[in-house]
Scaffold this motif. Structure first.
Motif, PDB file in Angstrom:
ATOM      1  N   SER A   1      -6.473 -79.728 -55.764  1.00 34.10           N
ATOM      2  CA  SER A   1      -6.028 -79.481 -54.381  1.00 34.10           C
ATOM      3  C   SER A   1      -6.281 -78.031 -53.979  1.00 34.10           C
ATOM      4  O   SER A   1      -6.153 -77.683 -52.803  1.00 34.10           O
ATOM      5  CB  SER A   1      -4.544 -79.819 -54.217  1.00 34.10           C
ATOM      6  OG  SER A   1      -3.774 -79.030 -55.090  1.00 34.10           O
ATOM      7  N   THR A   2      -6.655 -77.193 -54.937  1.00 36.43           N
ATOM      8  CA  THR A   2      -7.090 -75.831 -54.602  1.00 36.43           C
ATOM      9  C   THR A   2      -8.309 -75.843 -53.682  1.00 36.43           C
ATOM     10  O   THR A   2      -8.615 -74.843 -53.049  1.00 36.43           O
ATOM     11  CB  THR A   2      -7.456 -75.052 -55.882  1.00 36.43           C
ATOM     12  OG1 THR A   2      -8.362 -75.845 -56.650  1.00 36.43           O
ATOM     13  CG2 THR A   2      -6.211 -74.755 -56.703  1.00 36.43           C
TER      14      THR A   2
ATOM     15  N   LYS B   1      -3.927 -76.467 -45.647  1.00 37.59           N
ATOM     16  CA  LYS B   1      -2.891 -76.511 -46.695  1.00 37.59           C
ATOM     17  C   LYS B   1      -1.513 -76.931 -46.176  1.00 37.59           C
ATOM     18  O   LYS B   1      -0.818 -77.707 -46.837  1.00 37.59           O
ATOM     19  CB  LYS B   1      -2.773 -75.136 -47.382  1.00 37.59           C
ATOM     20  CG  LYS B   1      -3.737 -74.924 -48.536  1.00 37.59           C
ATOM     21  CD  LYS B   1      -3.127 -75.347 -49.876  1.00 37.59           C
ATOM     22  CE  LYS B   1      -4.195 -75.583 -50.936  1.00 37.59           C
ATOM     23  NZ  LYS B   1      -4.955 -74.356 -51.261  1.00 37.59           N
TER      24      LYS B   1
END
Ligand code: ARG
Ligand code: ZN
Ligand code: CA
Length: 253
Positions: free
Chosen positions: A44-45, A52
């Motif tokens: 998910s970075t 985000k």
């Protein structure tokens, strides 16, 4: 917020050589599903900073079934040797033992996933809530889409994507090459069409989202490679949890 719901899953492996799919691969698939639905996937970075805040942690988790419908002990995996080299899309033969497939386990109690070979390069398909014959309710995925399968669809994201459909999500581009269709989700920008490959654009604008941060190609309901679809949004979470409670609550008891 909310309490975690655990969905019992059964995998029906239907292949000429069903031993090709190992228990470890299926466990890795369940683990990926739980990371992605929990919003704790390490990749998910890859979500770009401006998206985000929309990254969701759903309350939906999955467990291999521990009992058969007849209450016998089980590991939630059954292997069926079939004479069919592959099955077609929307062809329900794979969902019936009488036609060389495997019968569903009671869909009011189990989330059914058939793992098989699909013709024409199809990766998978799902039923939507309320729209199916109970015996055909569930998902079919190609065995090569499991973790350890064939790149670039080898991280288990096909089942993550299909499970989005199972909980009533539509594709982010609205299934039209244009801007009238949409996914009924407010926090996914509308897209003209699907996205392929692994985009790396800082901002990708298109005909339906012509300004701002552009389209969200890192969403699980787009068509990018497994390595590049990494998120559900807060509104997708709400819609899936609502679908679970409205249509699929019996899976939780
Ligand atoms: N074509 C399939 C569908 O629309 C699955 C696409 C999955 N994509 C992936 N990167 N695994 O349901
Ligand atoms: Zn899809
Ligand atoms: Ca569209």
């Amino acid at each position: 917020e909310g309490t975690t719901a655990y969905i019992p899953v059964v995998f029906h492996v239907v292949l000429q050589n069903p031993g090709l799919v190992t228990d470890a691969q299926i466990q890795a698939q369940v683990d990926q599903l739980n990371l992605d639905f929990g919003g704790v996937n390490p990749d998910s970075t890859k979500i770009r900073a401006f998206f985000k805040p929309r990254f969701a942690k759903t309350n939906i988790q999955f467990r291999l079934a521990q009992r058969t419908p007849g209450n016998e002990p089980s590991n939630g995996i059954e292997r069926i040797t079939t004479s069919h080299a592959s099955f077609g899309l929307n062809d329900s033969r794979v969902k019936y033992a009488a036609t060389g497939g495997a019968d569903a386990w009671d869909n009011s109690r189990f989330f059914n996933v058939w793992i098989t070979d699909l013709s024409q390069g199809y990766l998978g398909y799902s039923t939507f809530p309320g729209s199916s014959v109970p015996a055909e309710d569930g998902i079919v995925i190609r065995y090569t889409s499991l973790p350890g399968g064939v790149a670039p669809y080898n991280k288990g994201r096909t089942l993550v994507h299909e499970t989005g459909h199972f909980f009533y999500l539509f594709h982010t581009w609205g299934d039209d090459v244009g801007c009238s269709g949409n996914d009924e989700i407010d926090d996914t920008p509308n897209q003209a069409n699907y996205t392929s490959g692994c985009p790396g654009d800082p901002v990708r604008l298109d005909a339906c989202t012509t300004s701002g941060n552009g389209i969200m190609y890192e969403n699980f309901m787009d068509y990018t490679d497994d390595a590049c679809m990494v998120m559900y949004t807060l509104d997708q979470k709400d819609r899936m949890e609502a679908a679970m409670n409205t249509y699929r609550a019996s899976l939780l008891t």
